[in-house]
Scaffold this active site. Structure first.
Site, short mmCIF file in Angstrom:
data_model
loop_
_atom_site.label_atom_id
_atom_site.label_comp_id
_atom_site.label_asym_id
_atom_site.label_seq_id
_atom_site.Cartn_x
_atom_site.Cartn_y
_atom_site.Cartn_z
N HIS A 1 9.48 -22.62 6.98
CA HIS A 1 10.94 -22.58 6.52
C HIS A 1 12.00 -23.65 7.00
O HIS A 1 13.07 -24.06 6.29
CB HIS A 1 11.67 -21.23 6.54
N GLU B 1 17.28 -21.05 20.97
CA GLU B 1 17.62 -19.75 20.54
C GLU B 1 18.32 -18.95 21.72
O GLU B 1 17.90 -18.92 22.87
CB GLU B 1 16.47 -18.90 20.14
N LYS C 1 13.90 -19.47 24.27
CA LYS C 1 14.53 -18.21 24.07
C LYS C 1 15.44 -17.88 25.06
O LYS C 1 15.44 -18.31 26.25
CB LYS C 1 13.82 -17.03 23.59
N HIS D 1 6.79 -26.00 14.01
CA HIS D 1 8.36 -26.21 13.58
C HIS D 1 8.57 -27.69 14.28
O HIS D 1 9.17 -28.40 13.53
CB HIS D 1 9.38 -25.18 14.18
N ARG E 1 0.67 -1.19 0.02
CA ARG E 1 0.03 0.04 -0.01
C ARG E 1 0.93 1.13 -0.06
O ARG E 1 0.29 2.48 0.04
CB ARG E 1 -1.01 0.29 1.24
N LYS F 1 15.06 -26.60 5.00
CA LYS F 1 16.73 -26.86 5.26
C LYS F 1 17.00 -28.01 4.65
O LYS F 1 16.30 -29.12 4.63
CB LYS F 1 16.69 -27.01 6.87
N ASP G 1 -4.83 -1.53 -2.88
CA ASP G 1 -5.48 -1.40 -1.66
C ASP G 1 -6.33 -2.82 -1.31
O ASP G 1 -7.28 -3.03 -1.88
CB ASP G 1 -6.50 -0.14 -1.67
N VAL G 2 -5.74 -3.40 -0.25
CA VAL G 2 -5.99 -4.68 -0.07
C VAL G 2 -7.79 -4.90 0.22
O VAL G 2 -8.37 -5.66 -0.14
CB VAL G 2 -5.13 -5.62 0.80
#
Length: 482
Positions: free
Chosen positions: A178, A216, A331, A240, A51, A182, A94-95
């Site tokens: 994702h 992480e 984390k 994941h 936009r 890998k 404009d979605v």
């Protein structure tokens, strides 16, 4: 061994959210790499949609800066860069309204693959899917790609799937994770199903337990508001880690076909046993002197959201009955690592003297930071002085073993090319997403009903003490987080 790059079919890729962080940092640099190695056909086009009030020239200038930052080595080739930028266009759409949709439909070429990548909030998936259909921008052969999160619970996942199906059939929908792009994840399937050595051992008779870790070292800096509504269970375990568990535990599919592979993954999820409160540990990292802890970074001093989860999971089928799967993610841990550790049972009768601290045979499948596979073996320690045993690793680090391979790919670019080729093997199916939520929802609801705070753990540690006891009480140990 030099890989052979097979060009993709001609395509128009429409990237919604093209000015956003993910598009500029991952998706567009990944496409630039595919262009550089010759996998994008000369006539292929990338159409950025957002936009923002800019034209194609302004978008290319922004993209050039991103490529210099995130694909610096190939961006130094000025001629290559200019050819790639020439394949990139931009449209302001404009979605939520009507502006720009007719222009988008007119700009798409007939008789080429049309792929629509939605790098936007899930709340916009249904609107975009519907308008692509109503403005005749999509065809019966078009593909639509969506990013996680695929819902917040089972009810929202079902609603999201219904939204996507307003304009697309299941065979046209690509839910991208994702982790499945890998190299090591795909090699897990090759290792299991292309080698007669491993499949006879891949069961409860020979495997003591499996550990799946995604650790992480960073916290929720900059993502605190989003993460606090999600937590480790929704953000990592339900998608994941679930995917890694499925690929490790699935039965051999009848053939290497997208639906055959995904059928077996769904069967694993449906065979997961309920997880009791004694088999789960939730944690939340804390900083020092009220600095750098989860509460400070998330902005809510009373938050009960977990930044760490460890759990013991059972699979109720013939192959895995009695072999636990331990899942762990968090984390602000000691290091960054993603791996699957398949720990084998000891021989039924050990003829050698007991070796102190012997850990036994294990296959370690590393996803990051160094993709590869390590097999831990016991051998005789070389030299005189008696018969002593030692543990050594047979290590296949892909960067070393395949150092002559010319075409290393990022997970995103590999998966995007799978979309263009129409290969859904590494993408989640709608029923798979819903089955994962059906298993996760009761766990999350039990936490919320208990109103208990997660167990605190120090930033930079291995996580809560109770997570260590999850294995110690059964005579097992977590692998160390580097």
């Amino acid at each position: 061994m030099v890989s052979r790059v097979i060009p993709a079919p001609d395509f128009d890729l429409v990237l919604f959210g093209a000015t956003g962080d993910l598009a500029q940092r991952k998706i567009l640099p990944g496409l630039f790499h595919r262009f550089a190695v010759g996998q994008m056909p000369p006539a292929a086009r990338i159409i950025g949609v957002a936009r923002s009030k800019m034209d194609a020239t302004g978008f290319r200038a922004q993209l050039e800066k991103s490529l210099a930052a995130f694909a610096p080595q190939i961006a130094e080739d000025r001629a290559l860069l200019e050819r790639f930028l020439a394949s990139v266009d931009y449209l302001r759409v404009d979605v939520m309204g009507e502006d720009g949709w007719k222009d988008l439909a007119r700009n798409l070429r007939p008789n080429v693959v049309r792929a629509f990548y939605l790098s936007v909030s899930p709340s916009l998936f249904g609107v975009i899917a519907s308008k692509l259909s109503s403005f005749e921008a999509s065809t019966a052969e078009s593909r639509i790609v969506v990013e996680k999160p695929f819902g917040h619970d089972l009810q929202s996942a079902r609603a999201l799937n219904a939204d996507l199906r307003q304009g697309f059939k299941e065979r046209q929908i690509y839910r991208i994770d994702h982790y499945l792009g890998k190299e090591t994840v795909q090699n897990l399937m090759a290792l299991r199903f292309a080698n007669a050595l491993w499949e006879p051992l891949w069961n409860a008779t020979h495997i003591d337990h499996v550990q799946i870790t995604v650790a992480e070292s960073l916290g929720v800096e900059g993502r605190g508001e989003y993460y606090d509504k999600s937590g480790a269970m929704r953000d990592m375990v339900q998608n994941h880690l679930m995917q890694l568990l499925c690929l490790t535990a699935m039965e051999p599919p009848s053939k290497f076909d997208p639906n055959a592979v995904r059928d077996e993954k769904v069967k694993v999820i449906e065979a997961l046993e309920p997880v009791g409160p004694g088999d789960i540990v939730r944690g939340q990292y804390r900083g020092q002197n009220r600095q750098g802890g989860y509460h400070e970074q998330a902005g809510d001093p009373n938050s009960r959201t977990e930044s760490f989860v460890a759990m013991k999971v059972g699979i109720g089928n013939w192959r895995w009955a009695g072999t636990p799967f331990y899942l762990r993610t968090g984390k602000k841990l000691r290091g960054r690592a993603s791996e699957i550790a398949v720990v084998f049972r000891d021989p039924p009768h050990m003829i050698f003297p007991k070796m102190e601290h012997r850990r036994g045979n294990a296959m370690i499948i590393r996803l990051q930071p160094d993709e590869g596979i390590t097999l831990r073996n016991t051998i005789k320690e070389p030299g005189p002085g008696g018969f002593r045993l030692a543990e050594v690793n047979l290590d296949m680090t892909f960067a070393d073993a395949l150092k002559e391979k010319a075409d290393p790919q990022d997970a995103y670019e590999r998966l995007i090319m799978d979309v263009i080729r129409g290969d859904q093997t590494l993408f989640m199916r709608g029923d798979e997403v819903e089955a994962a939520w059906a298993w996760a929802d009761p766990i999350i609801e039990a936490w919320e009903a208990s109103n208990q705070m997660p167990e605190p753990y120090d930033a930079g540690s291995s996580g809560p003490e109770d997570a260590l006891m999850l294995l110690h009480k059964e005579g097992r140990r977590w692998r160390e987080i580097a």
